[in-house]
Scaffold this motif. Structure first.
Motif, mmCIF file in Angstrom:
data_model
loop_
_atom_site.group_PDB
_atom_site.id
_atom_site.type_symbol
_atom_site.label_atom_id
_atom_site.label_comp_id
_atom_site.label_asym_id
_atom_site.label_seq_id
_atom_site.Cartn_x
_atom_site.Cartn_y
_atom_site.Cartn_z
ATOM 1 N N PRO A 189 0.815 -1.213 0.000
ATOM 2 C CA PRO A 189 0.000 0.000 0.000
ATOM 3 C C PRO A 189 0.848 1.261 0.000
ATOM 4 C CG PRO A 189 -0.002 -1.018 2.153
ATOM 5 C CD PRO A 189 0.740 -1.941 1.258
ATOM 6 N N ILE A 190 0.374 2.249 -0.770
ATOM 7 C CA ILE A 190 1.174 3.442 -0.977
ATOM 8 C C ILE A 190 1.153 4.271 0.287
ATOM 9 C CG2 ILE A 190 1.444 5.455 -2.431
ATOM 10 C CD1 ILE A 190 -0.328 4.023 -4.449
ATOM 11 N N GLU A 191 2.324 4.696 0.732
ATOM 12 C CA GLU A 191 2.375 5.563 1.915
ATOM 13 C C GLU A 191 2.632 6.980 1.454
ATOM 14 O OE1 GLU A 191 5.198 4.137 4.715
ATOM 15 O OE2 GLU A 191 4.166 2.217 4.866
ATOM 16 N N ASN A 192 1.590 7.811 1.569
ATOM 17 C CA ASN A 192 1.769 9.202 1.155
ATOM 18 C C ASN A 192 2.380 10.007 2.282
ATOM 19 O OD1 ASN A 192 0.611 8.890 -1.389
ATOM 20 N ND2 ASN A 192 -1.418 8.871 -0.463
ATOM 21 N N SER A 211 -6.577 20.258 -16.015
ATOM 22 C CA SER A 211 -6.092 21.416 -16.744
ATOM 23 C C SER A 211 -4.983 22.151 -16.009
ATOM 24 C CB SER A 211 -7.237 22.380 -17.009
ATOM 25 O OG SER A 211 -7.651 22.941 -15.798
ATOM 26 N N SER A 212 -4.622 21.719 -14.811
ATOM 27 C CA SER A 212 -3.536 22.426 -14.131
ATOM 28 C C SER A 212 -2.217 22.038 -14.778
ATOM 29 C CB SER A 212 -3.521 22.059 -12.653
ATOM 30 O OG SER A 212 -3.076 20.739 -12.494
ATOM 31 N N ALA A 269 2.092 15.378 -8.595
ATOM 32 C CA ALA A 269 2.962 15.218 -7.431
ATOM 33 C C ALA A 269 2.725 13.843 -6.845
ATOM 34 C CB ALA A 269 2.619 16.287 -6.402
ATOM 35 N N GLY A 270 3.585 12.878 -7.168
ATOM 36 C CA GLY A 270 3.421 11.580 -6.547
ATOM 37 C C GLY A 270 2.676 10.606 -7.449
ATOM 38 N N HIS A 271 2.798 9.347 -7.055
ATOM 39 C CA HIS A 271 2.277 8.262 -7.864
ATOM 40 C C HIS A 271 0.760 8.271 -7.927
ATOM 41 C CE1 HIS A 271 2.187 4.136 -9.416
ATOM 42 N NE2 HIS A 271 1.190 3.961 -8.594
ATOM 43 N N THR A 272 0.098 8.521 -6.782
ATOM 44 C CA THR A 272 -1.372 8.463 -6.751
ATOM 45 C C THR A 272 -1.974 9.511 -7.675
ATOM 46 O OG1 THR A 272 -0.952 8.185 -4.415
ATOM 47 C CG2 THR A 272 -3.225 8.090 -5.115
#
Lengths: 180, 548
Positions: free
Chosen positions: B113-116, B228-229, B234-237
């Motif tokens: 599981p991804i740890e942000n 559109s930004s 920022a980051g994998h998720t």
């Protein structure tokens, strides 16, 4: 490589294969007897006789073709998802424990548990209807409280060996785990 | 004390040289990243490593040059001489584990599981595998030097044969910025249109919150705003979320185009329009017959004649009104279908939501019937329960929320019992009308529910993540698998580490795009209870979109 006559909790014979790759690493493979051709033939014959009986009354050929299709699909699903061929436990000191089960169609599912998460390997008792059965399990640590057990992962769930087999595996595992 | 060395497979056949890597002291393991070959000048090596580690943000590296290898070093990065594997193994044979890993796959993969965020190193130390994966992933600058570079150093790693790049990825990166600007500009126009004062009036606002087409439009607008930004993800998720949105939008539009192609050829629209009015007529006729049957003696039950006639005539008049309305609209139906079908170019989800809204509008009379029947039945049930309590000499205590005994006057008891018997004998009639119209309403709700479920599926299914799992399974890793490589006694243990890909069900669960999904508000038991009592049921509840 040792191969004594072990049985599972229902009395069917299984075989245990212990391989010690080094003093830090050993592998235990429990193999379950394969699908017997006699059983397959009996099931197939029953299903087809039933289908023929239904065809005899309804005169619809779709019944026969659907029976064949269902038998084939059922067999494929059974050997791919249900029938376990062997289960193995690989213990690597200071790295972790790898549990894998391999199905009759060749599919393998593997889980690796790191040593930092493992509290201990124990043999637990369970009461199942009228029996008391023993099973080997891995106790996992809670990240916040190192003394608490967060979950229990049972091993050899499909083959369900008896106590003599479990004790053998347990002793070898404890030798490795206690070293690091 | 067991030492673990993670060694890349690409360096197995490299010439002798200096090993560059990271020493994880808490786990007694060393992750080898590259081999720098002889001849080299130590000053150059030090400079190069400092330059490389200065660009890394999370992995700190300090250089130490040693002639012999000792596991008791507590520096975070070591450089050791490595003449041959055999020599080293003779020193400490049983206490070293060599883990061979494939560098490219480990670098590109993401452990789940991804740890942000940055976890606290004291309370929640990172596991060994996570640290190892992070080390390799953060060492990108180390892998830029390939063998065609004319620098002072020659190193071996996975990109030695030449730096790997993909033309499609580079082209997409270049095309991103103008595309984002275009989307941003279109969105600003659309937001300006939506914010026109006339649309903020109450009835339109209420209507737009109920119509599923408007809800779908607002959902799409929100996600387009996210896309559109111009900043990179920022980051994998975030990256997976954006990619999933883009892919599902493209698939949606493609399916919509397919629908348009099918709809507008061979006069399908005219055929549909020509079958719609007779179908509506047929439904009205069936309802007519149903009401006539209820007004007679349905299923052998004897209804209360007067109430039956009143209710039956009331509903018959409604149906008559609805049929005249449909006949009024019939010349315009083809035009409406033609222009409505064009909405599918925005996506299949819009066509489905439009269909759901049209079904809701066309079956509005069934909804009205259901509400009338339910309200009447509900009133009757409440009246009956209250008068039943009176019949037994009890009363509902609102203050204590319980049933208490109460002494009634004679005339209260008389009127109460009279009303109770009247209501009781009128119960079968009302109950039958309620049952019939509830079943019809549930049928319509079921059909709308199927449409909403398919819209929700198209919106939320993570197609990009699933195709990544199927084509490049090492990118999404659930864990690792080990295989024992060689078993000669007296040598160190050699293991092969492979990536264990994430299960498909876990992929869907982790990367599901949150939507305004409709899900049942009540459990089955609560639903049946509500039906029995006569409360109005709104089976689907719209969740508000969650934004991360």
């Amino acid at each position: 490589m040792e191969d004594e006559a072990f049985t599972d909790i229902n009395g069917k014979s299984i075989s245990l294969d212990c391989q010690s790759h080094s003093s830090l690493c050993s592998e235990f493979i429990v193999s379950v007897p394969k699908v017997s051709i006699g059983k397959v033939m009996v099931y197939t014959c029953c299903v087809w006789l039933l289908a023929y009986a239904v065809f005899f009354f309804t005169e619809n050929t779709a019944v026969l073709s659907s029976a064949i299709f269902i038998t084939l699909v059922g067999m494929m699903l059974h050997i791919h998802f249900v029938k376990v061929d062997h289960e193995s436990l690989l213990v690597i000191g200071s790295l972790g424990i790898q549990v894998s089960s391999s199905y009759a169609s060749g599919r393998e599912t593997t889980t690796f548990i790191e040593m930092s998460k493992i509290k201990d390997i124990v043999i637990n008792e369970a009461i199942y209807m009228h029996q008391i059965i023993y099973y080997l399990c891995v106790l996992l640590k809670e990240p916040s409280d190192p003394n608490a057990v967060s979950s229990v992962v049972p091993l050899f769930q499909s083959s369900k060996p008896r106590l003599n087999c479990l004790v053998k595996v347990y002793k070898s595992c404890q030798e490795i785990i206690s070293k690091c | 004390m067991v030492l673990k060395i993670f060694f890349p497979q690409c360096c197995n056949r490299a010439d002798s040289g200096l090993l560059v890597g990271r020493w994880i002291s808490s786990q007694d393991s060393a992750v080898v990243l590259a081999v720098i070959h002889y001849p080299f000048i130590p000053g150059h090596v030090k400079q190069y490593i400092q330059q490389v580690s200065a660009e890394q943000t999370s992995v700190s590296a300090q250089v130490c040059i040693r002639d012999t290898f000792s596991p008791r070093l507590c520096l975070s990065c070591i450089v050791m001489t490595f003449e041959s594997q055999k020599e080293q193994e003779e020193e400490e044979e049983e206490k070293v584990i060599f883990v061979h890993y494939e560098q490219r796959k480990v670098m590109l993969s993401q452990l789940h599981p991804i740890e942000n965020g940055v976890p606290d190193p004291i309370t929640a130390p990172l596991s060994e595998l996570r640290q190892m994966f992070q080390t390799v992933a953060n060492s990108q600058p180390l892998f830029f030097l390939d063998r065609y570079d004319d620098g002072p150093l020659k190193s071996t790693h996975w990109q030695t044969e030449g730096r790997e790049a993909s033309i499609i990825v580079e082209l997409l990166k270049q095309a991103c910025i103008p595309l984002c600007m275009l989307i941003g500009w279109l969105l600003s126009i659309w937001t300006w249109i939506c914010n026109i004062r006339i649309f903020s009036l109450y009835p339109l606002r209420f209507l737009s919150s109920k119509l599923s087409t408007c809800v779908q439009l607002s959902y799409r607008t929100e996600y387009m705003r996210l896309l559109s930004s111009p900043k990179p993800a920022a980051g994998h998720t975030q990256f997976m979320r954006k990619a999933n949105i883009v892919v599902s939008f493209l698939v949606d539009v493609a399916l919509g185009m397919l629908l348009i192609w099918w709809l507008y050829r061979d006069n399908h629209i005219t055929m549909l329009a020509n079958t719609l009015v007779p179908a509506a007529d047929h439904v009205a006729k069936e309802l007519d017959e149903l009401l006539q049957w209820l007004m007679g003696a349905p299923a052998g039950l004897k209804m209360n004649r007067a109430l039956d006639q009143v209710l039956g005539r009331f509903f018959l008049y409604h149906i008559h009104l609805w049929i005249s309305y449909i006949h009024l609209m019939s010349p315009f139906i083809e035009g409406i279908l033609w222009y409505g079908g064009l909405s599918a170019c925005l996506g299949l989800t819009f066509a489905l939501s439009l269909l759901s809204d049209m079904v809701a509008l066309l079956t509005f009379h069934i909804y009205c019937f259901y509400v009338y029947g339910a309200r009447l039945y509900c009133l009757k049930i409440y009246g009956l329960s209250s008068l039943w309590r009176l019949f037994r000499g009890k009363k509902w205590n609102v203050l204590r929320q319980r049933v208490d005994s109460c002494s009634y006057d004679m005339d209260q008891l008389f009127i109460g019992t009279l009303l109770f018997t009247v209501l009781l004998f009128l119960l079968p009639t009302t109950a039958l009308y309620y049952l019939v119209f509830t079943l019809l309403r549930l049928l319509v709700v079921l059909f709308q529910g199927v449409l909403h479920l398919s819209v929700d599926f198209i919106n939320s299914f993570p197609l990009f993540a699933m195709s990544l799992r199927i084509t490049r399974p090492y990118r999404l890793a659930e864990g690792v698998k080990f295989r024992v490589l060689c078993e000669e006694p007296g040598t160190a243990l050699h293991l092969l580490m492979e990536i264990n890909p994430l299960k498909c069900s876990a992929v869907v669960q982790t990367y599901r795009t949150p939507t305004y999904s409709c899900y049942p508000k009540d459990s089955w038991a609560a639903l049946v209870k509500k039906l029995f009592v006569g409360e109005l049921i709104y089976p689907w509840r719209h969740k508000t979109t969650k934004t991360d």
